[in-house]
Design a protein around this motif. Structure first.
Motif, PDB file in Angstrom:
ATOM      1  N   ILE A 147       0.864  -1.183   0.000  1.00  0.00           N
ATOM      2  CA  ILE A 147       0.000   0.000   0.000  1.00  0.00           C
ATOM      3  C   ILE A 147       0.906   1.240   0.000  1.00  0.00           C
ATOM      4  N   LEU A 149       0.334   5.039   0.941  1.00  0.00           N
ATOM      5  CA  LEU A 149      -0.682   5.925   1.521  1.00  0.00           C
ATOM      6  C   LEU A 149      -0.271   7.375   1.297  1.00  0.00           C
ATOM      7  N   VAL A 203      -3.489   4.534  -1.909  1.00  0.00           N
ATOM      8  CA  VAL A 203      -4.697   4.891  -1.150  1.00  0.00           C
ATOM      9  C   VAL A 203      -4.545   6.349  -0.732  1.00  0.00           C
ATOM     10  N   ASP A 204      -5.508   7.192  -1.131  1.00  0.00           N
ATOM     11  CA  ASP A 204      -5.467   8.616  -0.782  1.00  0.00           C
ATOM     12  C   ASP A 204      -6.369   8.841   0.436  1.00  0.00           C
ATOM     13  N   SER A 205      -5.744   9.247   1.555  1.00  0.00           N
ATOM     14  CA  SER A 205      -6.519   9.375   2.798  1.00  0.00           C
ATOM     15  C   SER A 205      -7.154  10.754   2.973  1.00  0.00           C
ATOM     16  N   VAL A 213      -9.805   4.279   6.279  1.00  0.00           N
ATOM     17  CA  VAL A 213      -8.518   3.873   5.677  1.00  0.00           C
ATOM     18  C   VAL A 213      -8.133   2.476   6.173  1.00  0.00           C
ATOM     19  N   ARG A 216     -10.126  -0.111   4.383  1.00  0.00           N
ATOM     20  CA  ARG A 216      -9.667  -0.285   2.993  1.00  0.00           C
ATOM     21  C   ARG A 216      -8.394  -1.143   2.952  1.00  0.00           C
ATOM     22  N   VAL A 217      -7.449  -0.851   3.837  1.00  0.00           N
ATOM     23  CA  VAL A 217      -6.181  -1.598   3.856  1.00  0.00           C
ATOM     24  C   VAL A 217      -6.445  -3.054   4.263  1.00  0.00           C
TER      25      VAL A 217
END
Ligand code: DC
Length: 229
Positions: A147, A149, A203-205, A213, A216-217
């Motif tokens: 991932i 982030l 992944v854009d938090s 988040v 999603r992870v």
């Protein structure tokens, strides 16, 4: 607790994205070990500062790190960081270490030592979440799930300001400038620059809360091993 996951989750990205708290939560939910490689570079920086060596001398910097005994815990629910037996968990988050960690972590001989340690700590765990800057690209190129982030710079500065209890807009601007400076340094160094691995999921938090988040992870980690989230 979810215990079906076996493998490595890498969580890379710049500072101020909520990466550490997400990584800890994901590790706890997976029943996995947790390794904060930033804490290792910060502990190495304590060793360098205490040795009083010239920061522009890479050999002296690397020697100060190899001469020190740096211990780092891998439990998600307790932070253990010691240098020569002294607890430095608080000191590593202070301004002096934060200012000095980028040049120390840019020294290739420092990175080699710490990457070796990171790989052996990871090898000792069935399931582990590893956070840093180069975990998916360099440390664990065959990780189970990678991932990256990220978040908008303003969101990152706001998050950092919240952690520090800062509300003055000028101070928040200074925090944003410091984040940009560190990103620029970490992304442009020759050895292991900050960048997403080709096979990382970005992944854009920005605008997401921590739980969203984490979910999603977790979903990405479980689907990588063929489990429903
Ligand atoms: O995640 P952090 O802010 O605690 O990291 C501290 C510094 O360590 C960061 O400025 C870059 C460096 N670092 C690194 O070069 N490689 C890693 N895997 C982790 C951190």
């Amino acid at each position: 607790m979810i215990t079906r996951f076996r493998g490595q989750v890498t969580l890379d990205g710049p500072s101020g994205t909520g990466k550490s708290s997400v990584a800890r939560d994901v590790a706890a939910r997976l029943g996995a070990a947790y390794l904060d490689t930033g804490a290792m570079y910060r502990a190495a920086t304590v060793a360098v500062l205490d040795a009083g060596v010239d920061l522009t001398d890479p050999e002296a910097v690397a020697r100060a790190v190899s001469d020190a005994v740096i211990e780092i815990g891998t439990a998600a629910d307790a932070e253990v960081v010691t240098v020569d037996g002294i607890d430095v968990a608080v000191r590593i988050r202070g301004a002096e270490v934060t200012r000095t960690v980028s040049p120390v972590s840019a020294v290739p001989a420092v990175r080699r030592q710490l990457v070796d340690r990171q790989r052996s700590l990871v090898a000792a765990a069935d399931a582990v979440v590893v956070e840093g800057r180069d975990i998916g690209t360099v440390v664990l190129p065959d990780a189970t799930v990678k991932i990256y982030l990220t978040a908008a710079p303003e969101a990152r500065a706001q998050r950092r300001a919240g952690q520090l209890g800062v509300t003055d807009p000028h101070k928040i601007d200074e925090i944003a400038a410091d984040l940009r400076r560190r990103d620029e340094y970490d992304s442009s160094r020759t050895d292991s620059p900050l960048r997403p691995a080709a096979d990382a999921v970005v992944v854009d938090s920005t605008g997401l809360d921590r739980d969203a988040v984490v979910d999603r992870v977790l979903a990405l980690a479980l689907s990588a091993v063929g489990e429903p989230a």
